[in-house]
Structures are given as structure tokens and as C-alpha cells.
Design a protein around this motif. Structure first.
Motif, PDB file in Angstrom:
ATOM      1  N   PRO A 164      -0.998  66.750 -16.394  1.00  0.00           N
ATOM      2  CA  PRO A 164      -1.775  67.661 -15.557  1.00  0.00           C
ATOM      3  C   PRO A 164      -0.920  68.821 -15.065  1.00  0.00           C
ATOM      4  O   PRO A 164       0.294  68.690 -14.882  1.00  0.00           O
ATOM      5  N   LEU A 165      -1.573  69.945 -14.836  1.00  0.00           N
ATOM      6  CA  LEU A 165      -0.910  71.132 -14.312  1.00  0.00           C
ATOM      7  C   LEU A 165      -1.786  71.757 -13.237  1.00  0.00           C
ATOM      8  O   LEU A 165      -3.004  71.860 -13.398  1.00  0.00           O
ATOM      9  N   TYR A 166      -1.142  72.182 -12.146  1.00  0.00           N
ATOM     10  CA  TYR A 166      -1.824  72.885 -11.057  1.00  0.00           C
ATOM     11  C   TYR A 166      -1.195  74.258 -10.888  1.00  0.00           C
ATOM     12  O   TYR A 166       0.028  74.403 -10.934  1.00  0.00           O
ATOM     13  N   ALA A 167      -2.058  75.266 -10.669  1.00  0.00           N
ATOM     14  CA  ALA A 167      -1.587  76.639 -10.530  1.00  0.00           C
ATOM     15  C   ALA A 167      -2.660  77.461  -9.825  1.00  0.00           C
ATOM     16  O   ALA A 167      -3.831  77.057  -9.782  1.00  0.00           O
ATOM     17  N   PRO A 168      -2.292  78.624  -9.276  1.00  0.00           N
ATOM     18  CA  PRO A 168      -3.320  79.528  -8.748  1.00  0.00           C
ATOM     19  C   PRO A 168      -4.385  79.810  -9.795  1.00  0.00           C
ATOM     20  O   PRO A 168      -4.112  79.783 -11.007  1.00  0.00           O
ATOM     21  N   ALA A 169      -5.603  80.108  -9.352  1.00  0.00           N
ATOM     22  CA  ALA A 169      -6.752  80.205 -10.251  1.00  0.00           C
ATOM     23  C   ALA A 169      -6.525  81.161 -11.418  1.00  0.00           C
ATOM     24  O   ALA A 169      -6.903  80.860 -12.560  1.00  0.00           O
TER      25      ALA A 169
ATOM     26  N   HIS B  84      -5.671  72.627 -13.525  1.00  0.00           N
ATOM     27  CA  HIS B  84      -6.419  72.623 -12.274  1.00  0.00           C
ATOM     28  C   HIS B  84      -6.016  73.800 -11.392  1.00  0.00           C
ATOM     29  O   HIS B  84      -4.850  74.197 -11.353  1.00  0.00           O
ATOM     30  N   ASP B  85      -6.980  74.332 -10.642  1.00  0.00           N
ATOM     31  CA  ASP B  85      -6.713  75.399  -9.689  1.00  0.00           C
ATOM     32  C   ASP B  85      -6.030  74.836  -8.443  1.00  0.00           C
ATOM     33  O   ASP B  85      -6.337  73.724  -8.006  1.00  0.00           O
ATOM     34  N   ALA B  86      -5.137  75.622  -7.864  1.00  0.00           N
ATOM     35  CA  ALA B  86      -4.504  75.277  -6.585  1.00  0.00           C
ATOM     36  C   ALA B  86      -4.563  76.494  -5.680  1.00  0.00           C
ATOM     37  O   ALA B  86      -4.380  77.631  -6.127  1.00  0.00           O
TER      38      ALA B  86
END
Length: 218
Positions: free
Chosen positions: A66-71, A89-91
Motif C-alpha cells: 500500500p501507498l499513501y500520498a496527497p491526492a 490511497h489519498d492522505a
């Protein structure tokens, strides 16, 4: 928790066999940082914080990553790696989530101002397990948090040493290590770090320089 410092802004956190990688950018040893990763966090879109080719390759090679980053970053990655879209995923500031067993809180929201003529992009700072704080390209102080380990962007086109020192003093972490140091030579780095270390110590923060690929327990 074992923290490994990579060149510039990338760090790798390991705990109980789990691996979290933050900001594997083009100035860093990206392939080495991402090897065996269980999750990836990206603070913002600039290439010194995300090597898109390497990150896409890692996502495509491991469908469980999984990866999270700004939209805006997340959307770009979904476009570049449509088969891995479900892993991305958005963060945003204010978010909390758990990934690969690490508890994450998100702070900030905006990259520091470089110049009035340059648009400000989204930037998310991540607090990991209530202890390790990576602010990305900002000097956002995480309100209401007692930070154990602060990762300090010691030099950037958007900062000056007075602002960096004020950031360290405001956070008052137990310990601090440098990030975002890839644009400084040894002379400039030692000059900047001497101020951060000396003044930070007056407010209870132990500052230590980490060489690329050096690891420390935090």
C-alpha cells in the motif's frame, strides 16, 4: 524501531519485521530503500521525494504494497500504474490510519512557500506510531504531540537556518536527525548543523547527524 537514513529526504523504519518507507526520491538509494517494504508514505509530488518510476515498479511487483500520498500524487500514480490503483490511497492533514502495523497521523497540508510566483503544492507530514515525525517540505509543528524523533529538513530553497532552528525549538523532540540535506556540501552542512545542535540542546533536543545508510534505534 530501527530508522535508516537514506540520502536526502528518504527514511526507512523497521519494527517487528515490518518495513515502512517515507519519501523514496530520486536523490536517494530508492531501490535499496524500497526492498522488502510493507508500506510507503509520500509527503508531496517533487521528485526529490518520489522517484515515480521506482515507486511504480515497486507497486507493480508487489500487489500487497500500500501507498499513501496527497491526492494529486495518488492520482498521478494511479494513472501511471492502473493495475495497482487499489493499492494507492489519498492522505490529507487530519487523517489517521494504520498501515503495515504502523499508526499514522497526518499534519500540515501545504508545501512551504518557495516564491510568490511558484504555486504551493500539497504536502502531508506523517507522525509514525506517535513518535517519529517526517514533515516533508514544511516546518509544520504537530500540535498537541510529544514527538520522540524529529526529522529536520535542514536546507531547502524555501528555508533559512533561523526558521529551521525555530522549528526544532518549537517541536522540542527528544532527538532529531537531518533530512533534506542533499543540496549542501560538507562545509555548509556542518555550519547549519552546528547552530541546530547547539540551540536545540538548550531546549532539550539532542541533534545527531546520520550518514547515508546509517541506522539508529529510536
Amino acid at each position: 524501531m530501527l530508522l535508516t537514513k537514506f540520502t536526502h529526504a528518504c527514511v526507512r523504519l523497521e519494527q517487528e519485521g515490518r518495513v515502512l518507507v517515507l519519501d523514496p526520491g530520486v536523490f536517494s538509494e530508492t531501490a535499496q530503500a524500497l526492498a522488502g517494504a510493507h508500506a510507503v508514505l509520500i509527503t508531496h509530488e517533487h521528485p526529490d521525494h518520489i522517484d515515480q518510476g521506482a515507486v511504480v515498479a515497486a507497486l507493480e511487483a508487489n500487489p500487497e504494497l500500500p501507498l499513501y500520498a496527497p491526492a494529486v500524487v495518488a492520482a498521478a500514480l494511479r494513472g501511471a500504474a492502473p493495475a495497482a490503483a487499489g493499492q494507492i490511497h489519498d492522505a490529507a492533514a487530519g487523517d489517521t490510519f494504520t498501515v503495515a502495523g504502523f499508526a499514522i497521523r497526518c499534519f500540515g497540508g501545504q508545501h512551504a512557500l518557495i516564491h510568490s510566483s511558484i504555486p504551493v503544492v500539497a504536502n502531508v507530514g506523517y507522525l509514525v506510531d506517535g513518535s517519529v515525525y517526517h514533515p516533508g517540505d514544511s516546518l509544520t509543528v504537530p500540535a498537541g504531540v510529544e514527538v520522540g524523533t524529529l526529522l529536520v529538513p535542514v536546507h531547502a530553497p524555501w528555508s533559512k537556518v533561523a526558521e529551521v532552528i525555530d522549528f526544532v525549538v518549537s517541536v522540542r523532540a527528544l532527538r532529531a536527525f537531518q533530512i533534506h540535506d542533499g543540496l549542501l556540501n560538507e562545509t555548509g552542512l556542518s555550519f547549519t548543523e552546528s547552530h541546530i545542535g547547539r540551540i536545540g540542546a538548550q531546549y532539550g533536543t539532542e541533534y545527531r547527524h546520520l550518514a547515508p545508510l546509517e541506522s539508529v534505534e529510536v
